[in-house]
Design a protein around this motif. Structure first.
Motif, PDB file in Angstrom:
ATOM      1  N   SER A  55      56.263  18.781  58.509  1.00 40.44           N
ATOM      2  CA  SER A  55      56.142  19.134  59.925  1.00 40.44           C
ATOM      3  C   SER A  55      57.320  19.986  60.401  1.00 40.44           C
ATOM      4  N   SER A  56      58.464  19.877  59.740  1.00 41.20           N
ATOM      5  CA  SER A  56      59.616  20.704  60.124  1.00 41.20           C
ATOM      6  C   SER A  56      59.403  22.180  59.783  1.00 41.20           C
ATOM      7  N   GLN A  57      58.445  22.480  58.907  1.00 41.14           N
ATOM      8  CA  GLN A  57      58.147  23.854  58.538  1.00 41.14           C
ATOM      9  C   GLN A  57      57.125  24.500  59.467  1.00 41.14           C
ATOM     10  N   CYS A  58      56.501  23.720  60.322  1.00 41.45           N
ATOM     11  CA  CYS A  58      55.439  24.235  61.193  1.00 41.45           C
ATOM     12  C   CYS A  58      55.900  25.350  62.133  1.00 41.45           C
ATOM     13  N   PRO A  59      57.041  25.228  62.821  1.00 43.06           N
ATOM     14  CA  PRO A  59      57.429  26.318  63.731  1.00 43.06           C
ATOM     15  C   PRO A  59      57.550  27.672  63.035  1.00 43.06           C
ATOM     16  N   GLU A  60      58.131  27.682  61.850  1.00 41.86           N
ATOM     17  CA  GLU A  60      58.294  28.941  61.118  1.00 41.86           C
ATOM     18  C   GLU A  60      56.937  29.512  60.705  1.00 41.86           C
ATOM     19  N   GLN A  61      56.071  28.656  60.181  1.00 52.05           N
ATOM     20  CA  GLN A  61      54.758  29.115  59.734  1.00 52.05           C
ATOM     21  C   GLN A  61      53.886  29.572  60.906  1.00 52.05           C
ATOM     22  N   CYS A  62      53.974  28.871  62.027  1.00 53.22           N
ATOM     23  CA  CYS A  62      53.186  29.265  63.197  1.00 53.22           C
ATOM     24  C   CYS A  62      53.727  30.543  63.829  1.00 53.22           C
ATOM     25  N   SER A  63      55.033  30.738  63.772  1.00 48.12           N
ATOM     26  CA  SER A  63      55.600  32.001  64.263  1.00 48.12           C
ATOM     27  C   SER A  63      55.051  33.164  63.459  1.00 48.12           C
ATOM     28  N   ARG A  64      54.955  32.972  62.160  1.00 50.97           N
ATOM     29  CA  ARG A  64      54.383  34.006  61.301  1.00 50.97           C
ATOM     30  C   ARG A  64      52.909  34.229  61.655  1.00 50.97           C
ATOM     31  N   ARG A  65      52.163  33.140  61.774  1.00 55.53           N
ATOM     32  CA  ARG A  65      50.725  33.221  62.037  1.00 55.53           C
ATOM     33  C   ARG A  65      50.446  33.890  63.383  1.00 55.53           C
ATOM     34  N   CYS A  66      51.264  33.621  64.375  1.00 53.96           N
ATOM     35  CA  CYS A  66      51.014  34.111  65.744  1.00 53.96           C
ATOM     36  C   CYS A  66      51.783  35.384  66.081  1.00 53.96           C
ATOM     37  N   SER A  67      52.470  35.960  65.122  1.00 48.07           N
ATOM     38  CA  SER A  67      53.363  37.082  65.424  1.00 48.07           C
ATOM     39  C   SER A  67      52.643  38.345  65.893  1.00 48.07           C
ATOM     40  N   GLN A  68      51.373  38.513  65.570  1.00 46.41           N
ATOM     41  CA  GLN A  68      50.699  39.755  65.927  1.00 46.41           C
ATOM     42  C   GLN A  68      49.657  39.591  67.025  1.00 46.41           C
ATOM     43  N   THR A  69      49.664  38.462  67.716  1.00 47.91           N
ATOM     44  CA  THR A  69      48.702  38.270  68.798  1.00 47.91           C
ATOM     45  C   THR A  69      49.332  38.619  70.143  1.00 47.91           C
ATOM     46  N   ARG A  70      48.510  38.946  71.097  1.00 50.43           N
ATOM     47  CA  ARG A  70      48.997  39.177  72.470  1.00 50.43           C
ATOM     48  C   ARG A  70      49.252  37.859  73.177  1.00 50.43           C
ATOM     49  N   TYR A  71      48.637  36.802  72.698  1.00 60.02           N
ATOM     50  CA  TYR A  71      48.667  35.499  73.367  1.00 60.02           C
ATOM     51  C   TYR A  71      49.542  34.527  72.585  1.00 60.02           C
ATOM     52  N   LYS A  72      50.824  34.830  72.511  1.00 59.56           N
ATOM     53  CA  LYS A  72      51.741  34.064  71.673  1.00 59.56           C
ATOM     54  C   LYS A  72      51.884  32.611  72.105  1.00 59.56           C
ATOM     55  N   LYS A  73      52.008  32.355  73.413  1.00 56.31           N
ATOM     56  CA  LYS A  73      52.232  30.981  73.880  1.00 56.31           C
ATOM     57  C   LYS A  73      51.085  30.048  73.514  1.00 56.31           C
ATOM     58  N   PRO A  74      49.829  30.390  73.861  1.00 57.80           N
ATOM     59  CA  PRO A  74      48.744  29.477  73.471  1.00 57.80           C
ATOM     60  C   PRO A  74      48.554  29.419  71.956  1.00 57.80           C
ATOM     61  N   CYS A  75      48.759  30.542  71.277  1.00 54.88           N
ATOM     62  CA  CYS A  75      48.630  30.547  69.819  1.00 54.88           C
ATOM     63  C   CYS A  75      49.629  29.569  69.207  1.00 54.88           C
ATOM     64  N   MET A  76      50.875  29.642  69.641  1.00 52.86           N
ATOM     65  CA  MET A  76      51.905  28.751  69.108  1.00 52.86           C
ATOM     66  C   MET A  76      51.607  27.289  69.443  1.00 52.86           C
ATOM     67  N   PHE A  77      51.158  27.025  70.671  1.00 57.24           N
ATOM     68  CA  PHE A  77      50.863  25.652  71.091  1.00 57.24           C
ATOM     69  C   PHE A  77      49.819  25.027  70.163  1.00 57.24           C
ATOM     70  N   PHE A  78      48.700  25.736  69.987  1.00 59.04           N
ATOM     71  CA  PHE A  78      47.625  25.162  69.186  1.00 59.04           C
ATOM     72  C   PHE A  78      47.945  25.195  67.696  1.00 59.04           C
ATOM     73  N   CYS A  79      48.620  26.231  67.242  1.00 58.58           N
ATOM     74  CA  CYS A  79      49.000  26.291  65.829  1.00 58.58           C
ATOM     75  C   CYS A  79      49.928  25.123  65.482  1.00 58.58           C
ATOM     76  N   LEU A  80      50.905  24.859  66.328  1.00 56.20           N
ATOM     77  CA  LEU A  80      51.827  23.748  66.060  1.00 56.20           C
ATOM     78  C   LEU A  80      51.096  22.412  66.054  1.00 56.20           C
ATOM     79  N   LYS A  81      50.180  22.244  67.000  1.00 57.26           N
ATOM     80  CA  LYS A  81      49.396  21.008  67.076  1.00 57.26           C
ATOM     81  C   LYS A  81      48.587  20.826  65.785  1.00 57.26           C
ATOM     82  N   CYS A  82      47.944  21.910  65.342  1.00 58.02           N
ATOM     83  CA  CYS A  82      47.122  21.852  64.133  1.00 58.02           C
ATOM     84  C   CYS A  82      47.977  21.670  62.889  1.00 58.02           C
ATOM     85  N   CYS A  83      49.087  22.373  62.826  1.00 59.95           N
ATOM     86  CA  CYS A  83      49.966  22.283  61.665  1.00 59.95           C
ATOM     87  C   CYS A  83      50.521  20.871  61.512  1.00 59.95           C
TER      88      CYS A  83
END
Length: 116
Positions: A55-83
């Motif tokens: 779980s400590s790796q989730c922020p880094e992986q979600c930052s990568r996953r969400c780096s090219q979207t216009r909607y970074k905040k919701p992408c990060m919120f849900f990606c972290l929850k899922c991760c």
């Protein structure tokens, strides 16, 4: 003065009742979410075998996953929850969800994908 004391007592009881209802709603929502996650995992809440992240790796992986979207905040919120639930984030910026069945199969109440 007695009327004021009664009014304060009624107000205090009302605030206490509202807090109890809010607490119960949060518990119910958490239980529903856990039940949905157990259904997605198909193993009674155990993590799927593909969950290789911590779980400590989730922020880094979600930052990568969400780096090219216009909607970074919701992408990060849900990606972290899922991760944190699935311990997996698909490769790339979009798609590739087949790599993480838990991440891929977790749906919203409306049936859409919960994880970005």
């Amino acid at each position: 003065m007695v009327a004021m004391a009664k009014l304060l007592l009624v107000l205090a009881v009302a605030i206490l009742a509202i807090s109890m209802v809010e607490s119960k709603l949060k518990e119910t929502n958490n239980a529903k979410e856990q039940h949905q996650l157990e259904r997605v995992n198909g193993q009674g809440g155990q993590k799927n075998g593909q969950g290789s992240l911590q779980s400590s790796q989730c922020p880094e992986q979600c930052s990568r996953r969400c780096s090219q979207t216009r909607y970074k905040k919701p992408c990060m919120f849900f990606c972290l929850k899922c991760c944190r639930a699935c311990l997996c984030v698909p490769s790339g910026y979009y798609g590739n969800k087949g790599e993480c069945p838990c991440y891929n199969n977790w749906k919203t109440k409306r049936g859409g994908p919960k994880c970005p």
